[in-house]
Design a protein around this motif. Structure first.
Motif, mmCIF file in Angstrom:
data_model
loop_
_atom_site.group_PDB
_atom_site.id
_atom_site.type_symbol
_atom_site.label_atom_id
_atom_site.label_comp_id
_atom_site.label_asym_id
_atom_site.label_seq_id
_atom_site.Cartn_x
_atom_site.Cartn_y
_atom_site.Cartn_z
ATOM 1 N N LEU A 108 0.832 -1.211 0.000
ATOM 2 C CA LEU A 108 0.000 0.000 0.000
ATOM 3 C C LEU A 108 0.860 1.252 0.000
ATOM 4 O O LEU A 108 2.058 1.200 0.245
ATOM 5 C CB LEU A 108 -0.920 -0.012 1.226
ATOM 6 N N GLY A 109 0.236 2.390 -0.279
ATOM 7 C CA GLY A 109 0.918 3.667 -0.223
ATOM 8 C C GLY A 109 1.669 4.034 -1.495
ATOM 9 O O GLY A 109 2.520 4.909 -1.477
ATOM 10 N N HIS A 110 1.356 3.390 -2.597
ATOM 11 C CA HIS A 110 2.009 3.663 -3.865
ATOM 12 C C HIS A 110 1.124 4.559 -4.732
ATOM 13 O O HIS A 110 -0.074 4.678 -4.502
ATOM 14 C CB HIS A 110 2.310 2.354 -4.602
ATOM 15 N N ALA A 111 1.726 5.153 -5.766
ATOM 16 C CA ALA A 111 0.966 5.998 -6.678
ATOM 17 C C ALA A 111 -0.124 5.206 -7.380
ATOM 18 O O ALA A 111 -1.230 5.691 -7.596
ATOM 19 C CB ALA A 111 1.899 6.639 -7.709
ATOM 20 N N VAL A 112 0.198 3.961 -7.734
ATOM 21 C CA VAL A 112 -0.755 3.052 -8.391
ATOM 22 C C VAL A 112 -0.745 1.742 -7.614
ATOM 23 O O VAL A 112 0.319 1.233 -7.260
ATOM 24 C CB VAL A 112 -0.366 2.795 -9.863
ATOM 25 N N THR A 113 -1.921 1.207 -7.362
ATOM 26 C CA THR A 113 -2.039 -0.124 -6.771
ATOM 27 C C THR A 113 -2.830 -0.992 -7.727
ATOM 28 O O THR A 113 -3.925 -0.622 -8.144
ATOM 29 C CB THR A 113 -2.758 -0.083 -5.409
ATOM 30 N N VAL A 114 -2.258 -2.151 -8.084
ATOM 31 C CA VAL A 114 -2.950 -3.120 -8.925
ATOM 32 C C VAL A 114 -3.440 -4.231 -7.988
ATOM 33 O O VAL A 114 -2.637 -4.821 -7.263
ATOM 34 C CB VAL A 114 -2.025 -3.714 -10.017
ATOM 35 N N ALA A 115 -4.741 -4.475 -8.000
ATOM 36 C CA ALA A 115 -5.348 -5.408 -7.045
ATOM 37 C C ALA A 115 -6.274 -6.383 -7.735
ATOM 38 O O ALA A 115 -6.915 -6.042 -8.739
ATOM 39 C CB ALA A 115 -6.131 -4.628 -5.985
ATOM 40 N N THR A 116 -6.375 -7.583 -7.165
ATOM 41 C CA THR A 116 -7.427 -8.487 -7.623
ATOM 42 C C THR A 116 -8.731 -8.019 -7.011
ATOM 43 O O THR A 116 -8.759 -7.460 -5.908
ATOM 44 C CB THR A 116 -7.180 -9.949 -7.209
ATOM 45 N N VAL A 117 -9.793 -8.259 -7.727
ATOM 46 C CA VAL A 117 -11.102 -7.870 -7.212
ATOM 47 C C VAL A 117 -11.384 -8.621 -5.907
ATOM 48 O O VAL A 117 -11.951 -8.052 -4.968
ATOM 49 C CB VAL A 117 -12.222 -8.093 -8.259
#
Length: 181
Positions: A108-117
């Motif tokens: 967490l805490g990044h400019a972009v976070t790529v996550a699974t739904v």
């Protein structure tokens, strides 16, 4: 919006640059837009370029709020863990600070976070911070109750959905992002 950032040595397809311009136009008028492109057309490349532009815009907006202001987040929601890793690597290659949120990885805490739904749906509300932009891959799933609940929890100011199948006769609906209220 701006020119679509691309990996070194690549130039955007005409549809990608037109879609980038259309997304910018659409988000100045509505809180959500849907981009349709055929399978294999380069949606992933478009998605990471869009995320890079959005991250830069979020950073600029934070800068405008004063020194030390934290940039709002860009969150990308995808359906499978391998896609998280692929999109995160491709976004990093554009020089963007990226975290992944899946299974046991909770960066967490990044400019972009790529996550699974699946991981995002299980997360506590607010875990991603203030979400400025939400990008939903395979957005034809967006009308499903779980996606609607996730979108409400994230509270993104703007949402962009990408899909190759906006009209699903088998499911009896048209992909739509609409209002979350």
């Amino acid at each position: 919006m701006t020119a679509l950032p691309m990996p070194a040595g690549q130039t955007p397809h005409r549809w990608q640059q037109e879609a980038m311009e259309a997304v910018g136009w659409g988000l100045r008028r509505w809180p959500s837009v849907l981009v349709e492109a055929a399978t294999g057309a380069g949606k992933g490349t478009f998605l990471v370029g869009l995320a890079a532009v959005m991250a830069a815009q979020a950073k600029a907006a934070a800068w405008g709020r004063g020194e030390g202001a934290k940039a709002d987040a860009v969150v990308i929601i995808v359906g499978a863990e391998p896609l998280v890793d692929d999109l995160a690597a491709r976004t990093r290659a554009l020089g963007v600070d990226v975290g992944v949120y899946k299974g046991r990885s909770k960066e967490l805490g990044h400019a972009v976070t790529v996550a699974t739904v699946q991981a995002a749906q299980k997360a506590d509300p607010g875990v991603f911070g203030v979400v400025r932009y939400l990008i939903i891959d395979e957005a034809h799933h967006a009308p499903a109750p779980g996606y609607k609940k996730l979108r409400e929890a994230l509270g993104a100011r703007w949402t962009v959905g990408l899909t190759a199948t906006p009209f699903r006769a088998d499911a009896g609906f048209e992909a739509g992002l609409g209002s979350t209220s």
